[in-house]
Scaffold this active site. Structure first.
Site, short mmCIF file in Angstrom:
data_model
loop_
_atom_site.label_atom_id
_atom_site.label_comp_id
_atom_site.label_asym_id
_atom_site.label_seq_id
_atom_site.Cartn_x
_atom_site.Cartn_y
_atom_site.Cartn_z
N CYS A 133 0.85 -1.19 0.00
CA CYS A 133 0.00 0.00 0.00
C CYS A 133 0.88 1.22 0.00
O CYS A 133 1.70 1.40 0.88
CB CYS A 133 -0.91 0.00 1.22
N PHE A 150 1.89 -5.29 -20.37
CA PHE A 150 1.61 -6.54 -21.07
C PHE A 150 2.85 -7.05 -21.81
O PHE A 150 2.79 -7.42 -22.99
CB PHE A 150 0.43 -6.38 -22.02
N SER A 151 3.97 -7.05 -21.10
CA SER A 151 5.25 -7.47 -21.68
C SER A 151 5.28 -8.98 -21.79
O SER A 151 5.44 -9.69 -20.79
CB SER A 151 6.41 -6.96 -20.82
N PRO A 158 6.39 -12.46 -24.65
CA PRO A 158 7.25 -12.78 -25.79
C PRO A 158 6.63 -12.30 -27.11
O PRO A 158 5.51 -12.67 -27.45
CB PRO A 158 7.36 -14.30 -25.74
N GLY A 159 7.34 -11.47 -27.79
CA GLY A 159 6.91 -11.01 -29.10
C GLY A 159 5.88 -9.90 -29.10
O GLY A 159 5.46 -9.45 -30.18
#
Length: 279
Positions: A126, A263-264, A266-267
């Site tokens: 928090c 939203f990291s 692969p690709g």
């Protein structure tokens, strides 16, 4: 706490020994029938940061790498401007938690006393509880310089390293991780904690201790405004998150000049702010 494909599931096989920050408990498992078993839990304890004898903050944290937490939190909150402002960190274990006694340089402690103190007693991660004024939520920080570059193709290399490095996460299935990436995507260091903010504080402490400058931070969680603010306070120009970013995180990243990516995977990735640092 949100789940992620990069947040490891707990193993059903007992490891040879508990890692620091984990303990074993007896459980009952149901797989068609109920059977006795054991499980590993990540520890979560109250940790008080005490500056020159004055208690400043209490947070819930996993009791490992606590000297890094003390250093990283002090830097991320603007209590100190460099590690040299901290003369000593002493860990004192008590009946109900842990106190980190931090000896500050006189000028840093005098500045701390002038600030409106925050009293964060309680929840994991928090960052606003105890802030006395709405205007205190977002601190006035200068815009970051644009000195870093990071090739998005190197993100895939970094993501492949996360699982193997999350030792406590593999054992317990409930910790977040924060990693420092070189410009080629190599994970130079990683810290874990049940709280995503605390994991980032530990990483910022590790980065300061090791003197890493070039590269980017990667967190296995969503990106909140405070995580962006902590990164900006410590001069981190690029912040990757495995999950989403909040609207205030995006606004904060625009204000401070942080390249924020969510939203990291692969690709693929979602570039929210300042994409010019990303090749």
């Amino acid at each position: 706490m949100e789940k992620s494909r990069y947040l490891p599931e707990a193993s059903s096989e007992a490891p040879p020994a508990a890692l620091t920050g984990a303990r074993s408990v007896a459980v009952q498992r149901y797989h068609g029938a109920v059977q006795p078993d054991h499980d590993w839990l990540a520890e979560e304890v109250p940790v008080a940061l005490v500056y020159n004898g004055v208690s400043h903050v209490v947070m819930m944290a996993t009791p490992q790498e606590l000297s890094l937490l003390a250093l990283g939190f002090s830097l991320a909150e603007g209590i100190v401007s460099s590690p040299q402002d901290i003369y000593d960190i002493e860990e004192c274990k008590g009946t109900h938690g842990i106190e980190l006694h931090i000896e500050l340089a006189a000028r840093a402690f005098d500045a701390l006393k002038q600030r409106r103190r925050r009293n964060l007693v309680g929840r994991t991660g928090c960052g606003v509880c105890g802030t006395e004024q709405i205007d205190d939520v977002c601190r006035p920080l200068p815009m970051l310089p644009f000195t870093q570059r990071f090739p998005l193709a190197a993100l895939d290399h970094a993501l492949t390293q996360l699982h193997d490095r999350q030792k406590l996460g593999q054992q317990t299935g409930c910790t977040h991780a924060a990693s420092w990436l070189s410009p080629t995507g190599t994970v130079l260091g990683q810290c874990e904690d049940v709280g995503r903010h605390v994991a980032l504080d530990k990483l910022l402490g590790l980065r300061a201790r090791e003197g890493w400058q070039d590269g980017a931070a990667l967190v296995t969680s969503r990106a909140s405004y405070e995580m962006v603010q902590k990164a900006a306070q410590c001069g981190v120009e690029i912040l990757f998150a495995v999950s989403a970013a909040t609207s205030l995180a995006v606004d904060t990243a625009i204000r401070y000049g942080v390249s924020l990516i969510g939203f990291s995977r692969p690709g693929c990735a979602t570039l929210y702010t300042h994409p010019e640092r990303l090749d």
